[in-house]
Design a protein around this motif. Structure first.
Motif, PDB file in Angstrom:
ATOM      1  N   HIS A  89      -7.799  -7.778  -5.290  1.00 53.81           N
ATOM      2  CA  HIS A  89      -8.763  -7.169  -4.365  1.00 53.81           C
ATOM      3  C   HIS A  89      -8.029  -6.410  -3.256  1.00 53.81           C
ATOM      4  O   HIS A  89      -8.382  -5.292  -2.889  1.00 53.81           O
ATOM      5  CB  HIS A  89      -9.640  -8.264  -3.752  1.00 53.81           C
ATOM      6  N   PHE A  90      -6.961  -7.014  -2.750  1.00 49.48           N
ATOM      7  CA  PHE A  90      -6.201  -6.390  -1.664  1.00 49.48           C
ATOM      8  C   PHE A  90      -5.449  -5.160  -2.177  1.00 49.48           C
ATOM      9  O   PHE A  90      -5.403  -4.126  -1.507  1.00 49.48           O
ATOM     10  CB  PHE A  90      -5.226  -7.404  -1.045  1.00 49.48           C
ATOM     11  N   PHE A  93      -7.758  -2.316  -2.437  1.00 54.89           N
ATOM     12  CA  PHE A  93      -8.043  -1.777  -1.107  1.00 54.89           C
ATOM     13  C   PHE A  93      -6.902  -0.883  -0.623  1.00 54.89           C
ATOM     14  O   PHE A  93      -7.127   0.219  -0.116  1.00 54.89           O
ATOM     15  CB  PHE A  93      -8.262  -2.934  -0.117  1.00 54.89           C
ATOM     16  N   GLU A  94      -5.654  -1.349  -0.801  1.00 51.48           N
ATOM     17  CA  GLU A  94      -4.500  -0.553  -0.362  1.00 51.48           C
ATOM     18  C   GLU A  94      -4.425   0.775  -1.111  1.00 51.48           C
ATOM     19  O   GLU A  94      -4.118   1.811  -0.526  1.00 51.48           O
ATOM     20  CB  GLU A  94      -3.204  -1.338  -0.576  1.00 51.48           C
ATOM     21  N   GLU A 207      -3.973   0.641  11.171  1.00 50.75           N
ATOM     22  CA  GLU A 207      -4.978  -0.317  10.704  1.00 50.75           C
ATOM     23  C   GLU A 207      -4.684  -1.663  11.359  1.00 50.75           C
ATOM     24  O   GLU A 207      -3.530  -2.086  11.425  1.00 50.75           O
ATOM     25  CB  GLU A 207      -4.897  -0.465   9.178  1.00 50.75           C
ATOM     26  N   TYR A 254     -12.950  -3.154   5.029  1.00 47.21           N
ATOM     27  CA  TYR A 254     -12.655  -4.497   4.500  1.00 47.21           C
ATOM     28  C   TYR A 254     -13.687  -5.513   4.983  1.00 47.21           C
ATOM     29  O   TYR A 254     -13.369  -6.490   5.670  1.00 47.21           O
ATOM     30  CB  TYR A 254     -11.231  -4.920   4.920  1.00 47.21           C
ATOM     31  N   ASP A 255     -14.933  -5.248   4.628  1.00 47.49           N
ATOM     32  CA  ASP A 255     -16.053  -6.110   5.048  1.00 47.49           C
ATOM     33  C   ASP A 255     -16.101  -6.288   6.559  1.00 47.49           C
ATOM     34  O   ASP A 255     -16.388  -7.380   7.057  1.00 47.49           O
ATOM     35  CB  ASP A 255     -15.940  -7.494   4.384  1.00 47.49           C
ATOM     36  N   GLN A 257     -13.666  -6.331   8.646  1.00 48.93           N
ATOM     37  CA  GLN A 257     -12.555  -7.092   9.246  1.00 48.93           C
ATOM     38  C   GLN A 257     -11.512  -6.218   9.925  1.00 48.93           C
ATOM     39  O   GLN A 257     -10.858  -6.642  10.871  1.00 48.93           O
ATOM     40  CB  GLN A 257     -11.863  -7.942   8.175  1.00 48.93           C
ATOM     41  N   TYR A 258     -11.322  -5.012   9.404  1.00 47.36           N
ATOM     42  CA  TYR A 258     -10.235  -4.173   9.906  1.00 47.36           C
ATOM     43  C   TYR A 258     -10.746  -2.880  10.528  1.00 47.36           C
ATOM     44  O   TYR A 258     -11.745  -2.308  10.084  1.00 47.36           O
ATOM     45  CB  TYR A 258      -9.269  -3.797   8.766  1.00 47.36           C
ATOM     46  N   ASN A 377     -10.335 -16.409   3.574  1.00 44.83           N
ATOM     47  CA  ASN A 377     -10.926 -15.092   3.799  1.00 44.83           C
ATOM     48  C   ASN A 377     -12.052 -14.890   2.790  1.00 44.83           C
ATOM     49  O   ASN A 377     -11.814 -14.859   1.584  1.00 44.83           O
ATOM     50  CB  ASN A 377      -9.879 -13.992   3.655  1.00 44.83           C
ATOM     51  N   VAL A 379     -13.558 -12.445   1.708  1.00 46.24           N
ATOM     52  CA  VAL A 379     -13.501 -11.310   0.777  1.00 46.24           C
ATOM     53  C   VAL A 379     -12.851 -11.708  -0.553  1.00 46.24           C
ATOM     54  O   VAL A 379     -13.011 -11.026  -1.550  1.00 46.24           O
ATOM     55  CB  VAL A 379     -12.775 -10.050   1.323  1.00 46.24           C
ATOM     56  N   TYR A 380     -12.122 -12.822  -0.564  1.00 46.99           N
ATOM     57  CA  TYR A 380     -11.472 -13.250  -1.804  1.00 46.99           C
ATOM     58  C   TYR A 380     -12.286 -14.295  -2.574  1.00 46.99           C
ATOM     59  O   TYR A 380     -11.825 -14.840  -3.570  1.00 46.99           O
ATOM     60  CB  TYR A 380     -10.071 -13.799  -1.514  1.00 46.99           C
TER      61      TYR A 380
END
Ligand SMILES: [Zn+2]
Length: 402
Positions: A89-90, A93-94, A207, A254-255, A257-258, A377, A379-380
């Motif tokens: 997932h991360f 995103f990256e 970020e 990121y939902d 978060q960032y 977290n 998101v995971y």
């Protein structure tokens, strides 16, 4: 960048705007000074050096910081295990973020300087997707983690960003998840701005975590010693403008978060132009109610966790990074949490700083058979649920907010 806080004396002025009208939000004594350094010995983990958190807000600009932060307790090195790159997932995103920035600022066949590049996975992605050349600055670089063809495009500098890096001629500056680890934030931005001089075409792309979400959700697992600086979208924009940048884009990702800020150097300080920047009153409202809300919720959360243990359930957390360390130490839950699972293979067999909770890999859970798993977290959660199913485990997943 000079070291302005190593004396350990509490800060009496805002590091972002130098304002002196400050409000204390939260005090936490003796919390682990680091949370991404894992110990090989349980006792060493329990005895890990600690520092104090005096979370403080500036009423002039809305910046929130640890007024008791002592830089002397920092020890970033290659053994610093911050990467989230083992999560699909991360990584997704990256990749999407790298593509977004490459497309928006035509970052192709350019030199990308990343300040605080960690293990370099994002920089390698920027190089791969845009045929770019990279320069990565971070005391925790570990070039052997990347493939040889990725490494060939990147020059590594295993050190902290400092004035002498002004000689680097970069077309783009990227800085992700780093500013929140820096106490003298204005000095840091001033240094970057000074190195760019009249090169007004260099995108500066940052970020970092969004404190407004942390304060709204009372996400105490996102408040820890390594993070000495906390921004909302408005306080971040105000700092950039004050330091001589113009802002191209502001976003929350990121939902929620960032925060993303995309800026370029300007000849003079610039004026607010995005509606989201106007958040000072809302931030002060969150800040002023924070302590009472936090304390009431901490009691509730402690009771929920204890209730699980009292009913005979074993509890594992998923995520042996900063959030996991803060979760266990803030709830004083070393006796309630049996293990901290993490998919980063470099972490298994180690212990969490402060609590000494064992870090295990997903396969180890087949033996531990936790009744409850708490993803650090949310998101995971989907990724974790799939992994548990694959391992044949029927553990109940519980939200980190309990
Ligand atoms: Zn301020």
């Amino acid at each position: 960048m000079s070291d302005t806080t190593s004396s350990g004396a509490p800060l009496t002025a805002c590091p972002a705007c130098l304002g002196t009208e400050l409000t204390e939000i939260l005090q936490q004594e003796s919390i682990p000074a680091h949370s991404c350094l894992l110990m090989s010995d349980r006792q060493e983990a329990i005895d890990f050096p600690t520092g104090n958190m005096v979370l403080t807000a500036c009423r002039a600009c809305g910046f929130v910081f640890n007024a008791a932060f002592d830089l002397a307790l920092n020890q970033y090195s290659e053994s610093y295990e911050e990467t989230q790159a083992f999560s699909a997932h991360f990584v997704e995103f990256e990749e999407a973020l790298a593509k977004r920035w490459i497309d928006a600022y035509d970052i192709n066949n350019k030199t990308v300087l990343e300040i605080g590049c960690g293990k370099g996975t994002f920089l390698a992605t920027m190089c791969r997707l845009g045929s770019n050349r990279g320069i990565g600055i971070d005391p925790a670089v570990a070039p052997d983690r990347l493939a040889p063809e990725e490494n060939a495009q990147i020059e590594w500098l295993a050190e902290l960003y400092a004035d002498h890096h002004s000689a680097i001629d970069a077309d783009v500056i990227v800085c992700r998840h780093t500013l929140e680890h820096i106490s003298p934030v204005k000095e840091f931005l001033d240094t970057i701005r000074a190195t760019l001089g009249d090169r007004h075409d260099v995108p500066v792309l940052f970020e970092l975590p969004d404190f407004a979400r942390v304060a709204e959700e009372l996400a105490f697992w996102d408040i820890y010693y390594e993070h000495c600086s906390y921004f909302t979208i408005g306080s971040l924009a105000r700092l950039f403008r004050r330091c001589g940048f113009d802002i191209m884009a502001l976003d929350t990702v990121y939902d929620g978060q960032y925060l993303l800020i995309e800026a370029k150097p300007a000849p003079v300080p610039t004026e607010a132009s995005f509606a989201e920047e106007d958040d000072l009153a809302a931030t002060l409202e969150l800040v002023d109610s924070f302590n009472a809300r936090f304390m009431a919720d901490l009691e509730r959360r402690t009771d929920v966790l204890q209730g699980l243990v009292d009913s005979g359930k074993s509890v594992s957390i998923w995520g042996a990074g900063s959030k996991g360390v803060a979760f266990v130490t803030t709830l004083d839950a070393a006796d309630q949490v049996t293990s901290a699972c993490d998919i980063n293979p470099y972490k298994a067999g180690k212990y969490l700083a402060g609590s000494g909770v064992s870090v295990v890999g997903p396969e180890d859970l087949q033996e531990i058979k936790p009744d409850v798993v708490i993803p650090m977290n949310p998101v995971y959660t989907e990724e974790i649920a799939a992994k548990l199913k694959e391992l044949g485990l029927e553990s109940e997943l519980l939200d980190v907010g309990l």
